[in-house]
Design an enzyme around this catalytic site. Structure first.
Site, mmCIF file in Angstrom:
data_model
loop_
_atom_site.group_PDB
_atom_site.id
_atom_site.type_symbol
_atom_site.label_atom_id
_atom_site.label_comp_id
_atom_site.label_asym_id
_atom_site.label_seq_id
_atom_site.Cartn_x
_atom_site.Cartn_y
_atom_site.Cartn_z
ATOM 1 N N HIS A 56 0.808 -1.137 0.146
ATOM 2 C CA HIS A 56 0.033 -0.043 0.074
ATOM 3 C C HIS A 56 0.594 0.773 -0.568
ATOM 4 C CE1 HIS A 56 -3.229 -3.063 2.096
ATOM 5 N NE2 HIS A 56 -2.523 -2.892 1.343
ATOM 6 N N LYS A 100 6.203 5.184 7.275
ATOM 7 C CA LYS A 100 5.570 4.235 8.588
ATOM 8 C C LYS A 100 7.162 4.023 9.106
ATOM 9 C CE LYS A 100 1.304 2.965 5.808
ATOM 10 N NZ LYS A 100 1.516 2.449 4.908
ATOM 11 N N TYR A 127 2.248 0.207 14.188
ATOM 12 C CA TYR A 127 3.061 1.583 13.201
ATOM 13 C C TYR A 127 2.800 3.029 13.440
ATOM 14 C CZ TYR A 127 -0.423 0.819 9.280
ATOM 15 O OH TYR A 127 -1.959 0.650 8.465
ATOM 16 N N ASP A 173 -6.213 -5.873 -2.340
ATOM 17 C CA ASP A 173 -4.805 -6.505 -2.641
ATOM 18 C C ASP A 173 -4.103 -7.870 -3.718
ATOM 19 O OD1 ASP A 173 -3.746 -4.558 -0.463
ATOM 20 O OD2 ASP A 173 -3.918 -6.600 1.038
#
Length: 181
Positions: free
Chosen positions: A61, A70, A130, A168
């Site tokens: 992503h 991130k 995260y 995905d």
């Protein structure tokens, strides 16, 4: 904290100093001044936490108009974590790096803005946490196909055992993705 640039130098592996005894352990997981020195001057605005079972692959992503950096880590189980350089003017454009992150090794990985990111769970269950440098923007999210032949990620699992979301599984081929300049 030890900061180690990876094969794509903007992606950094962080290994904390862990102090433990019979009571358990203590470690520092983030220190802003050190992070700025080793990774760049970023601020975090959102923290996320996911739980996934073995063989679940999440990603790859990224957000294009509101790119997110991130800082990722695993607090239970193990994942193989991957970053793909989507920056067209980068010398590592289209390349990927991957590292195992686990509750045992306690490592973190910094994935800067301009990268597609994903992971696959290699343990029975994994808790993945995260910090993000920008907010989630649902209309701005893209998925790079996890098995795109151009990028050619070597996932450490049998692809027939993978579990993916519909989004995905229908990710874009690398050539069809929007890139960063």
């Amino acid at each position: 904290m030890d900061y180690q640039p990876l094969a794509i130098p903007d992606v950094v592996l962080l290994t904390p100093k862990v102090f433990g005894d019979e009571r358990g352990f203590f470690m520092e997981t983030f220190r802003h001044d050190e992070f700025i020195k080793h990774c760049g001057n970023y601020s975090f605005v959102q923290d996320n936490h996911s739980s996934s079972g073995k063989g679940i692959l999440r990603g790859l992503h990224y957000q294009h108009k509101q790119p997110q950096g991130k800082l990722v880590r695993v607090t239970k189980g193990e994942v193989f974590d991957v970053a793909v350089d989507m920056r067209k003017n980068s010398p590592t454009f289209g390349k990927w790096v991957g590292e195992y992150l686990s509750e045992t090794n306690k490592r973190l990985m910094w994935v800067p803005p301009g990268f597609a990111h994903g992971f696959v769970v290699t343990s029975d269950v994994a808790e993945f946490q995260y910090k993000c440098t920008d907010y989630y923007a649902p209309g701005d999210e893209y998925s790079l196909l996890w098995n795109d032949p151009t990028v050619n990620i070597v996932w450490p699992v049998d692809e027939h055992s993978l579990k993916l979301s519909a989004k995905d599984a229908e990710g874009r081929n690398f050539a069809d993705c929007p890139f960063f300049s």
